[in-house]
Enzyme design. Structure first.
Site, PDB file in Angstrom:
ATOM      1  N   SER A 145       0.513  -1.382  -0.090  1.00  0.00           N
ATOM      2  CA  SER A 145       0.007   0.004   0.044  1.00  0.00           C
ATOM      3  C   SER A 145       0.687   1.003   0.101  1.00  0.00           C
ATOM      4  CB  SER A 145      -1.365  -0.209   0.871  1.00  0.00           C
ATOM      5  OG  SER A 145      -2.107   0.647   1.129  1.00  0.00           O
ATOM      6  N   ASP A 221      -9.779  -5.911  -2.927  1.00  0.00           N
ATOM      7  CA  ASP A 221      -9.810  -4.303  -2.021  1.00  0.00           C
ATOM      8  C   ASP A 221     -10.911  -3.326  -2.730  1.00  0.00           C
ATOM      9  OD1 ASP A 221      -8.074  -2.349  -1.476  1.00  0.00           O
ATOM     10  OD2 ASP A 221      -6.380  -3.472  -2.037  1.00  0.00           O
ATOM     11  N   HIS A 254      -7.390  -5.980   0.700  1.00  0.00           N
ATOM     12  CA  HIS A 254      -5.835  -4.695   1.087  1.00  0.00           C
ATOM     13  C   HIS A 254      -5.397  -5.463   1.932  1.00  0.00           C
ATOM     14  CE1 HIS A 254      -3.714  -1.502  -0.014  1.00  0.00           C
ATOM     15  NE2 HIS A 254      -4.111  -1.608   1.502  1.00  0.00           N
TER      16      HIS A 254
END
Length: 277
Positions: A145, A221, A254
């Site tokens: 991320s 995600d 995620h």
């Protein structure tokens, strides 16, 4: 460096150290996994950069990477995501301030006094690792991320310093999405040209190159479309003839359930590159 945690893991040691950072002007924690072979020889290093809200604990406790680092004889260094402490500027939100350093060098007050994560990751931390641990000069970088963003930026801006780069669910166009725009405005100011130094897609479009980029992205995600935009990276790499291994995964989100599912393949990928001569 002060040893504050030590855990036997897959024949090696998962340790956590504390040290004072000259770059960040605060105490910092960093996770270091030393595989069994580190007792007798110097090994290459994989740096892992974590995402928003994380610290040095998330990756070392949730990813299961130690099994693969032991198998492939790689030291894994997992720093915190920002400067820390009551004297360090912060914000009452998860995507700015402590836990959200964005791996850049802030130029705007009050952030510019401590938020120099780019310098910390590129210069200070590798020097400490080389001094305190049985590490060779060969290193690679990965992250998740916000940390995937950091890994891509550091590799693209310093292609001779990192043997390989990979990322999970990276923010590939931060200057074009809310997470990046809000953080960059605070840390770097309103001059958007300064933002582009920390934008992987922009860096590639300006001619920055690496030999290859590996990315895994989950298609369930919640942040994929609004914040991450992996296809932007795929497109610019195709245009600029940069080799990629970009994989999309149905059903994965995620979280570290995703990271832990594929971290073994990422470590094997880096090990293959790091062990080439």
């Amino acid at each position: 460096m002060e040893l504050i945690e030590k855990h036997a893991s897959f024949g090696g040691w998962q340790n956590v150290y504390r040290h004072y950072s000259q770059s960040l002007k605060c105490e910092m924690n960093v996770g270091v996994y030393l595989p069994p072979k580190a007792e007798n020889e110097k090994l290459p290093v994989l740096y892992w950069l974590s995402g928003l809200t994380c610290n040095e604990q998330n990756f070392i406790t949730k990813s299961g990477m130690q099994r693969y680092a032991a198998e492939h004889n790689i030291i894994v260094v997992a720093p915190d995501t920002s400067p820390r402490g009551s004297h360090v500027a912060d914000a009452d939100r998860y995507d700015l301030g402590q836990g959200a350093g964005f791996y850049l060098n802030a130029t705007q007050a009050p952030w510019n006094e401590h938020y120099k994560m780019y310098d910390y990751i590129r210069n200070e931390l590798p020097n400490l690792v080389m001094h305190h641990f049985p590490a060779t000069a060969r290193k690679s970088i990965s992250g998740h991320s916000m940390g995937g963003l950091g890994a891509l930026v550091l590799a693209l801006r310093n292609p001779d310093e990192y043997v390989s780069v990979s990322a999970f669910s990276p923010i590939v166009s931060p200057s074009q999405v809310p997470w990046g725009q809000q953080a960059f405005a605070a840390y770097l100011g309103e001059n958007k040209d300064a933002w582009l130094d920390y934008d992987p897609v922009s860096l590639i479009s300006q001619g920055q190159r690496v030999a290859e980029i590996m990315v895994d992205q989950g298609l369930s995600d919640d942040f994929y479309a609004e914040q991450l935009r992996t296809p932007n990276l795929e497109k610019i790499c195709q245009e600029m003839n940069i080799k990629t291994l970009i994989r999309y995964h149905e059903g994965y989100d995620h979280s570290y359930y995703f990271v832990s599912s594929f971290i073994g393949e990422h470590i094997a990928y880096h090990a293959n590159k790091l062990n080439m001569r």
